[in-house]
Design a protein around this motif. Structure first.
Motif, PDB file in Angstrom:
ATOM      1  N   THR A  67       0.609  -1.334   0.115  1.00  0.00           N
ATOM      2  CA  THR A  67       0.054  -0.056   0.042  1.00  0.00           C
ATOM      3  C   THR A  67       1.697   1.111  -0.613  1.00  0.00           C
ATOM      4  OG1 THR A  67      -1.128  -1.516   1.558  1.00  0.00           O
ATOM      5  CG2 THR A  67      -1.981   1.530   1.326  1.00  0.00           C
ATOM      6  N   LYS A  68       1.592   1.528   1.049  1.00  0.00           N
ATOM      7  CA  LYS A  68       2.865   2.490   1.342  1.00  0.00           C
ATOM      8  C   LYS A  68       3.279   3.026  -0.391  1.00  0.00           C
ATOM      9  CE  LYS A  68       6.453   4.207   3.710  1.00  0.00           C
ATOM     10  NZ  LYS A  68       8.115   3.765   4.614  1.00  0.00           N
ATOM     11  N   GLU A  69       3.977   1.499  -0.893  1.00  0.00           N
ATOM     12  CA  GLU A  69       4.805   1.418  -2.343  1.00  0.00           C
ATOM     13  C   GLU A  69       3.558   2.471  -2.983  1.00  0.00           C
ATOM     14  OE1 GLU A  69       6.460  -1.785  -5.567  1.00  0.00           O
ATOM     15  OE2 GLU A  69       5.904  -2.195  -3.317  1.00  0.00           O
ATOM     16  N   ASP A  70       2.042   1.531  -3.822  1.00  0.00           N
ATOM     17  CA  ASP A  70       1.487   2.197  -4.531  1.00  0.00           C
ATOM     18  C   ASP A  70       0.730   3.691  -4.397  1.00  0.00           C
ATOM     19  OD1 ASP A  70       1.047  -0.355  -4.993  1.00  0.00           O
ATOM     20  OD2 ASP A  70      -0.904  -1.135  -4.004  1.00  0.00           O
ATOM     21  N   LYS A  71       0.977   4.502  -3.002  1.00  0.00           N
ATOM     22  CA  LYS A  71       0.720   5.218  -2.750  1.00  0.00           C
ATOM     23  C   LYS A  71       1.994   6.751  -3.652  1.00  0.00           C
ATOM     24  CE  LYS A  71       0.046   8.355   1.883  1.00  0.00           C
ATOM     25  NZ  LYS A  71       0.122   8.818   3.084  1.00  0.00           N
ATOM     26  N   GLU A  72       3.159   5.846  -2.661  1.00  0.00           N
ATOM     27  CA  GLU A  72       4.957   6.538  -3.897  1.00  0.00           C
ATOM     28  C   GLU A  72       4.766   6.694  -5.438  1.00  0.00           C
ATOM     29  OE1 GLU A  72       7.664   8.426  -3.847  1.00  0.00           O
ATOM     30  OE2 GLU A  72       6.319   8.027  -1.789  1.00  0.00           O
ATOM     31  N   THR A  73       3.693   5.542  -5.333  1.00  0.00           N
ATOM     32  CA  THR A  73       3.447   5.689  -7.301  1.00  0.00           C
ATOM     33  C   THR A  73       2.361   6.961  -7.519  1.00  0.00           C
ATOM     34  OG1 THR A  73       4.103   3.358  -7.780  1.00  0.00           O
ATOM     35  CG2 THR A  73       2.830   4.143  -8.869  1.00  0.00           C
ATOM     36  N   TYR A  74       1.548   6.694  -6.796  1.00  0.00           N
ATOM     37  CA  TYR A  74       0.482   7.799  -7.040  1.00  0.00           C
ATOM     38  C   TYR A  74       0.749   8.804  -7.869  1.00  0.00           C
ATOM     39  CZ  TYR A  74      -3.892   9.604  -6.328  1.00  0.00           C
ATOM     40  OH  TYR A  74      -4.704  10.106  -6.988  1.00  0.00           O
ATOM     41  N   ARG A  75       1.255   8.984  -5.876  1.00  0.00           N
ATOM     42  CA  ARG A  75       1.721  10.564  -5.895  1.00  0.00           C
ATOM     43  C   ARG A  75       3.114  10.663  -6.804  1.00  0.00           C
ATOM     44  NH1 ARG A  75       6.568  12.622  -4.025  1.00  0.00           N
ATOM     45  NH2 ARG A  75       7.336  10.900  -3.887  1.00  0.00           N
ATOM     46  N   ARG A  76       3.677  10.343  -7.220  1.00  0.00           N
ATOM     47  CA  ARG A  76       4.904  10.430  -8.295  1.00  0.00           C
ATOM     48  C   ARG A  76       4.351  11.164  -9.452  1.00  0.00           C
ATOM     49  NH1 ARG A  76       8.636   6.183  -5.920  1.00  0.00           N
ATOM     50  NH2 ARG A  76       7.643   5.098  -7.854  1.00  0.00           N
ATOM     51  N   ASP A  77       3.120  10.622 -10.233  1.00  0.00           N
ATOM     52  CA  ASP A  77       2.147  10.145 -11.136  1.00  0.00           C
ATOM     53  C   ASP A  77       1.915  11.583 -11.165  1.00  0.00           C
ATOM     54  OD1 ASP A  77       3.407   7.690 -12.749  1.00  0.00           O
ATOM     55  OD2 ASP A  77       1.051   6.512 -11.165  1.00  0.00           O
ATOM     56  N   LEU A  78       0.928  12.062 -10.458  1.00  0.00           N
ATOM     57  CA  LEU A  78       0.298  13.995  -9.812  1.00  0.00           C
ATOM     58  C   LEU A  78       1.313  14.060 -10.664  1.00  0.00           C
ATOM     59  CD1 LEU A  78      -1.901  12.921  -6.539  1.00  0.00           C
ATOM     60  CD2 LEU A  78      -2.412  12.890  -9.038  1.00  0.00           C
ATOM     61  N   GLU A  79       2.601  14.042  -9.569  1.00  0.00           N
ATOM     62  CA  GLU A  79       3.505  15.077  -9.653  1.00  0.00           C
ATOM     63  C   GLU A  79       4.258  15.606 -11.345  1.00  0.00           C
ATOM     64  OE1 GLU A  79       6.771  13.785  -7.300  1.00  0.00           O
ATOM     65  OE2 GLU A  79       6.250  15.114  -5.584  1.00  0.00           O
ATOM     66  N   ASN A  80       3.931  13.971 -12.041  1.00  0.00           N
ATOM     67  CA  ASN A  80       4.440  14.253 -13.525  1.00  0.00           C
ATOM     68  C   ASN A  80       3.670  14.688 -14.580  1.00  0.00           C
ATOM     69  OD1 ASN A  80       7.038  12.814 -13.313  1.00  0.00           O
ATOM     70  ND2 ASN A  80       6.371  10.542 -13.330  1.00  0.00           N
ATOM     71  N   LYS A  81       2.539  14.534 -14.129  1.00  0.00           N
ATOM     72  CA  LYS A  81       0.541  15.306 -15.284  1.00  0.00           C
ATOM     73  C   LYS A  81       0.657  16.985 -14.707  1.00  0.00           C
ATOM     74  CE  LYS A  81      -2.605  11.509 -14.844  1.00  0.00           C
ATOM     75  NZ  LYS A  81      -3.324  10.675 -14.362  1.00  0.00           N
ATOM     76  N   SER A  82       1.401  17.143 -13.774  1.00  0.00           N
ATOM     77  CA  SER A  82       1.425  18.564 -13.045  1.00  0.00           C
ATOM     78  C   SER A  82       2.675  19.506 -13.732  1.00  0.00           C
ATOM     79  CB  SER A  82       1.000  19.242 -11.413  1.00  0.00           C
ATOM     80  OG  SER A  82       2.445  18.619 -11.059  1.00  0.00           O
TER      81      SER A  82
END
Length: 299
Positions: A284-299
């Motif tokens: 879950t922690k790893e999925d959360k970190e992946t999701y955070r990075r995806d959000l940063e890339n989109k912005s």
């Protein structure tokens, strides 16, 4: 463990049933049947207790089973099986009115005294039946002779005659170097075969096992007291009780082992569940970190 304890108990059983101390002495019914020797009486000078199991089988004028005589007083101590003419420090007293002896039946007889109380006590089957005052300052005269089975009318080692024949049986005669308490004497009289006398240690100066080794005159023989069979039975009962208790303990240990095994299994299961949960948390922690990075890339 079980086998070792059983072996120990069996060894004790063999030891307890192989000693002469479980025999009684049977005295013939003539004036020539007795035991005579000179013990060291110094330990008893200011106090003592003499006890024995007695079986009356013969009737005479003065059936004496214990006689201690000195050159000063021929009847320093005289104990009869019926109390007809008991002597203490040379003074005669009949105590037949305070107890009755049944011929052929074992009874426990004790005489105690000390210089502090100046009182001589007589016990029958653990019960105090007579007390007599003695002269203040009087102590036991030393250097005398002891006769079992007759009286010494003429002084130390002499004067055994037909009117003083004991003619019965004696078992477990012991002489203690102090005046025992009422409770201690009552405990001795509780069971002929208990062996409680031996628990008194060093104050048991004249010992039955030593009396059995003394030279005998005339017809004095060792006989079975019945205590060997009694002790064997008691030890067998104790052995059975110990084995039963041991079996109960083994069963409890097996139950504890089973419960421990169950607890171990449950602990292993909980540990596995915990590891799975930790794995899920890490994912879950790893999925959360992946999701955070995806959000940063989109912005």
């Amino acid at each position: 463990m079980k086998e070792a304890l059983l072996l120990t108990l069996f060894t004790l059983l063999l030891h307890a049933t192989s000693g002469d101390r479980f025999n009684a002495l049977k005295f013939g019914q003539t004036q020539y049947d007795y035991i005579l020797y000179q013990p060291n009486m110094q330990p008893f000078e200011t106090g003592f207790t003499t006890c024995a199991w007695i079986r009356k089988l013969y009737s005479t004028h003065n059936p004496t089973w214990f006689s201690y005589a000195t050159s000063v007083t021929a009847q320093e101590i005289q104990i009869e099986d019926d109390g007809h003419d008991a002597h203490f420090f040379g003074v005669s007293k009949s105590i037949t009115s305070v107890y009755t002896v049944t011929p052929g039946t074992w009874f426990h007889n004790c005489v105690s005294w000390d210089a502090t109380s100046n009182a001589r006590n007589v016990y029958i089957n653990g019960v105090l039946v007579d007390t007599t005052s003695t002269t203040a300052g009087r102590t036991l005269t030393l250097g005398g002779y002891l006769v079992l089975g007759n009286e010494q009318d003429s002084g130390p080692g002499a004067g055994m005659d037909g009117s003083d024949i004991f003619g019965g049986e004696i078992f477990n005669l012991n002489m203690f170097s102090k005046k025992l308490s009422d409770a201690e004497i009552k405990e001795m009289a509780r069971d002929m075969c208990s062996g409680v006398e031996e628990t008194h240690g060093e104050v048991r100066v004249i010992k039955w096992e030593d009396v059995l080794l003394k030279t005998r005159t005339g017809n004095v023989t060792e006989i079975d007291s019945g205590c060997k069979d009694s002790l064997v039975y008691q030890l067998q009962v104790k052995l059975q009780q110990t084995e039963e208790k041991m079996n109960e303990t083994i069963a409890e240990l097996e139950q504890s082992k089973e419960e421990t095994s169950t607890c171990t299994s449950e602990l292993e299961s909980k540990s596995q569940q915990l590891n799975e949960t930790l794995g899920k948390l890490a994912q879950t922690k790893e999925d959360k970190e992946t999701y955070r990075r995806d959000l940063e890339n989109k912005s």
